[in-house]
Design a protein around this motif. Structure first.
Motif, PDB file in Angstrom:
ATOM      1  N   GLU A 384       0.836  -1.201   0.000  1.00  0.00           N
ATOM      2  CA  GLU A 384       0.000   0.000   0.000  1.00  0.00           C
ATOM      3  C   GLU A 384       0.872   1.252   0.000  1.00  0.00           C
ATOM      4  N   VAL A 385       0.346   2.311  -0.627  1.00  0.00           N
ATOM      5  CA  VAL A 385       0.970   3.633  -0.572  1.00  0.00           C
ATOM      6  C   VAL A 385      -0.070   4.618  -0.072  1.00  0.00           C
ATOM      7  N   LYS A 386       0.220   5.215   1.084  1.00  0.00           N
ATOM      8  CA  LYS A 386      -0.665   6.215   1.652  1.00  0.00           C
ATOM      9  C   LYS A 386      -0.225   7.588   1.155  1.00  0.00           C
ATOM     10  N   LEU A 387      -1.126   8.313   0.455  1.00  0.00           N
ATOM     11  CA  LEU A 387      -0.826   9.629  -0.098  1.00  0.00           C
ATOM     12  C   LEU A 387      -1.371  10.706   0.833  1.00  0.00           C
ATOM     13  N   ALA A 388      -0.598  11.761   1.015  1.00  0.00           N
ATOM     14  CA  ALA A 388      -1.050  12.878   1.854  1.00  0.00           C
ATOM     15  C   ALA A 388      -0.289  14.130   1.442  1.00  0.00           C
ATOM     16  N   GLY A 389      -0.789  15.289   1.910  1.00  0.00           N
ATOM     17  CA  GLY A 389      -0.116  16.548   1.623  1.00  0.00           C
ATOM     18  C   GLY A 389      -1.087  17.616   1.186  1.00  0.00           C
ATOM     19  N   SER A 406      -9.864   6.176  -2.888  1.00  0.00           N
ATOM     20  CA  SER A 406      -9.895   7.618  -2.649  1.00  0.00           C
ATOM     21  C   SER A 406     -10.432   7.982  -1.273  1.00  0.00           C
ATOM     22  N   ILE A 407     -11.170   7.071  -0.646  1.00  0.00           N
ATOM     23  CA  ILE A 407     -11.749   7.415   0.653  1.00  0.00           C
ATOM     24  C   ILE A 407     -10.678   7.679   1.704  1.00  0.00           C
ATOM     25  N   ASP A 408      -9.517   7.018   1.560  1.00  0.00           N
ATOM     26  CA  ASP A 408      -8.410   7.271   2.485  1.00  0.00           C
ATOM     27  C   ASP A 408      -7.107   7.556   1.741  1.00  0.00           C
ATOM     28  N   ASP A 409      -7.230   7.919   0.432  1.00  0.00           N
ATOM     29  CA  ASP A 409      -6.080   8.296  -0.396  1.00  0.00           C
ATOM     30  C   ASP A 409      -4.962   7.252  -0.319  1.00  0.00           C
ATOM     31  N   MET A 454       3.997  16.754  -0.541  1.00  0.00           N
ATOM     32  CA  MET A 454       3.215  15.527  -0.615  1.00  0.00           C
ATOM     33  C   MET A 454       4.045  14.423   0.023  1.00  0.00           C
ATOM     34  N   SER A 455       3.410  13.574   0.830  1.00  0.00           N
ATOM     35  CA  SER A 455       4.114  12.471   1.482  1.00  0.00           C
ATOM     36  C   SER A 455       3.601  11.138   0.953  1.00  0.00           C
ATOM     37  N   PHE A 456       4.497  10.155   0.935  1.00  0.00           N
ATOM     38  CA  PHE A 456       4.180   8.825   0.423  1.00  0.00           C
ATOM     39  C   PHE A 456       4.722   7.797   1.416  1.00  0.00           C
ATOM     40  N   VAL A 457       3.829   7.079   2.073  1.00  0.00           N
ATOM     41  CA  VAL A 457       4.216   6.050   3.035  1.00  0.00           C
ATOM     42  C   VAL A 457       3.871   4.685   2.439  1.00  0.00           C
ATOM     43  N   VAL A 458       4.923   3.892   2.177  1.00  0.00           N
ATOM     44  CA  VAL A 458       4.751   2.570   1.585  1.00  0.00           C
ATOM     45  C   VAL A 458       4.830   1.529   2.697  1.00  0.00           C
ATOM     46  N   SER A 459       3.844   0.659   2.779  1.00  0.00           N
ATOM     47  CA  SER A 459       3.858  -0.435   3.752  1.00  0.00           C
ATOM     48  C   SER A 459       3.627  -1.754   3.031  1.00  0.00           C
TER      49      SER A 459
END
Length: 647
Positions: A384-389, A406-409, A454-459
């Protein structure tokens, strides 16, 4: 033979020794001697024989007398030596050595150990075993650094003196000294006790000292660390430091200082450090009070390497407010750098070594690389990649083979969409891609996008079979950011009919006649603060620097070598020229056209370059502008056709 004199015998032997008939000496026949008795008269007698006898007798008597005198002198010397030894022994062993420091004793009665921050009583006894009294006895106690007065903990106690007065022969004097020691647990402190004194009829000061070495049994401060024992290279983690009081009194002016190992990258802390990124002012700690500090960062290093963190707590010392003057306790935490079970990396626009810096309108491409680092299979892998910013344009997200939730980007890849994620064999790897763009920032929305990113958190998570044949879930994560650099720009323009100066000369410019113009440089900036901004441009060889500058406080200089104009702008705040007035400067330049320029609009100033440092993205940004000519397109009176040179 008996009547021969000794001289005759010697002469006879010499003649035989040197005789030509031979050198052998014949042995003489010996004759036995007989005892003879002589009568020695009591007085002098007439005749030569009697006189000789009397002389021999007199000499014998004189020799006998001399021998008797030598015996008497030797006897006197022996008696004198014995008397001297006796007197010395009596004086020394009889206790009359009245100034010996060995006869002065310092007795110390005190605990062998004491808790840090607790009161330490020291009972001192000075005894005089000399035969004479001691005068002006001064007692001195020297304490180690960090000792405090029990009546005032804020007051250091490094040296204590007390006048004991006089001590009579055979007497003792008692005195008690109290102190509070600080230091690390199990550390040994050195306390020196000494006295200075005089004896009657002497001005010399005599000295005696004794050492006392107590052990700090416990620290007044306790430090507890909460941290992981291993981490992946580049992965952020937290460490929590709890500092609590272990004393029944308030411990004042405390500092916490952290020493980070090689490869550690500090990210943030709560509360924030007071000095640099590793010193916190804890202040005063009351009994049983506790304070907590959380540090976040990452370690970079080779697999299997160990990194040690050191934390020290102590009282603030000296004139340097960020240094520990009195160390009270220290703790060390060791963390091992290991490879994650599933190795994951994220490259933004091809940069896999860190965050990316993008310009307004530029698309960000992300490439996720994963690999199974375990010696066993991993099944049911989900990435998963969580997008934010604040500048994330949600409509621009392209998920590739994944699904954009899109509900949690969040972009999700799993085995139903990517079959390779069903099973990952040891060492097996793959790559997934996505893209996203920042929103368009306008003058109306600029105030909402200060320091945009913009931040990208990969888990990554999956399932492996453990050594006990029990399935267990394993996870891995990585984070990167794309920061949006500020849009810094410069606009040069030329005017003649307006401005802060009076311009002279013909318009349009005339051959071999000088015309003076006013040049404006206007700077605008969008999202981020910029520091160290600088503008440079050069004049053509037929142009002249006039020297007028407005406003006069702007730092504009001209260098005749190279004909370069430099404007040291300095800081340009975010929103300049959009949300607030722009940074602007005006100056005068004159040109002298030539016949070869008839019908041409010559350059008044060459190409302009603007350079500054974006304090948010921590990058250097630049902006360029074309050269400006004598075409007065920005002048409200003269038109575009007023710039060509005429005769």
């Amino acid at each position: 033979m008996q009547n021969e004199r000794p001289e005759d015998n010697i002469e006879r032997i010499k003649r035989k020794l040197y005789s030509p008939q031979g050198t052998r000496i014949q042995r003489e026949k010996t004759v036995e001697l007989h005892k003879q008795s002589f009568e020695v008269p009591e007085g002098w007698q007439e005749g030569g024989g009697a006189n000789a006898k009397n002389i021999d007798y007199s000499m014998a008597r004189r020799n006998l007398h001399d021998h008797s005198l030598l015996k008497k002198l030797l006897l006197v010397a022996v008696v004198f030596f014995c008397v001297a030894v006796g007197i010395f022994s009596y004086l020394y062993f009889g206790g009359l050595n009245t100034i010996s420091s060995q006869n002065v004793d310092i007795s110390i009665v005190a605990p062998v150990s004491v808790g840090g921050g607790e009161e330490l009583p020291i009972q001192l006894t000075v005894t005089n075993r000399n035969a004479i009294p001691l005068e002006s006895v001064l007692l001195t106690v020297e304490f180690p650094e960090g000792t405090r007065s029990p009546t005032n903990l804020s007051q250091p106690l490094l040296r204590y003196t007390y006048d004991l007065g006089g001590i009579q022969s055979g007497d003792s004097v008692n005195h008690t000294v109290d102190a509070i020691l600080f230091g690390e647990e199990n550390s040994i402190k050195n306390i020196k006790v000494s006295i200075e004194y005089r004896v009657p009829d002497s001005s010399a000061r005599l000295y005696k000292e004794k050492m006392y070495e107590p052990t700090i049994s416990s620290s007044p401060i306790l430090v507890a660390l909460q941290s992981i024992t291993e981490t992946s290279s580049g992965k952020e983690f937290e460490m929590t430091i709890n500092v609590s009081s272990n004393s029944n009194t308030t411990v004042e002016d405390l500092l916490l200082r952290a020493e980070y190992p090689f490869g550690y990258q500090f990210v943030s802390a709560s509360p924030e450090p007071d000095f640099d990124d590793n010193v916190w002012q804890i202040g005063d700690l009351r009994p049983e009070q506790k304070k907590t500090i959380t540090i976040r960062g990452s370690l970079t290093g080779e697999d299997g390497s160990m990194r040690a963190f050191n934390f020290s707590v102590g009282s603030q010392g000296g004139s340097d407010e960020k240094n520990i003057g009195i160390p009270l306790i220290s703790r060390q935490e060791t963390i091992e750098i290991t490879r994650p079970f599933i190795g994951t990396s994220l490259a933004l626009n091809g940069n896999s070594n860190g965050d990316a810096v993008i310009r307004a309108g530029q698309t960000v491409r992300g490439d996720i690389t994963y690999v199974n680092n375990l010696p066993t299979q991993v099944t049911d892998v989900q990435i998963e990649v969580k997008l934010a910013g604040s500048v994330l344009d949600r409509r621009s997200v392209s998920a590739g083979t994944g699904f954009y939730r899109s509900i949690d980007d969040t972009i999700v890849w799993e085995k139903s969409r990517v079959s390779d994620l069903a099973t990952l064999n040891p060492g097996e790897n793959g790559t997934l891609s996505f893209s996203v763009s920042p929103v368009t920032i306008t003058s109306g929305t600029l105030s909402s996008f200060q320091n945009p990113e913009m931040s990208f958190v990969v888990s990554v998570k999956g399932t492996r079979v453990s050594e006990s044949n029990v399935p267990e879930e394993i996870t891995s994560s990585v984070e990167s950011k794309a920061t949006l650099s500020s849009n810094l720009s410069i606009r040069p323009r030329l005017v003649y009919s307006e401005g802060p100066f009076v311009n002279t000369g013909p318009v349009p410019p005339k051959v071999e006649t000088e015309t003076v113009y006013t040049v404006y440089w206007t700077i605008t900036n969008t999202t981020n603060d910029v520091s160290g901004a600088r503008v440079t441009a050069s004049l053509p060889f037929y142009a002249r620097w006039v020297g007028q500058v407005s406003p006069p406080n702007e730092r504009v200089t001209y260098n005749q070598v190279g004909s370069q104009i430099v404007w040291d702008v300095g800081d340009v705040s975010a929103g300049s020229g959009i949300l607030s007035t722009p940074r602007e400067v005006a100056f005068q330049v004159a040109i002298l056209p030539s016949l070869s320029q008839v019908g041409v609009a010559p350059n008044v100033i060459g190409g302009t370059q603007l350079r500054g440092f974006d304090t948010f993205t921590e990058t250097t940004i630049t902006a360029d502008a074309d050269a400006i000519t004598t075409q007065l397109s920005s002048d409200p009176v003269y038109g575009f056709s007023s710039g060509r040179v005429v005769e």
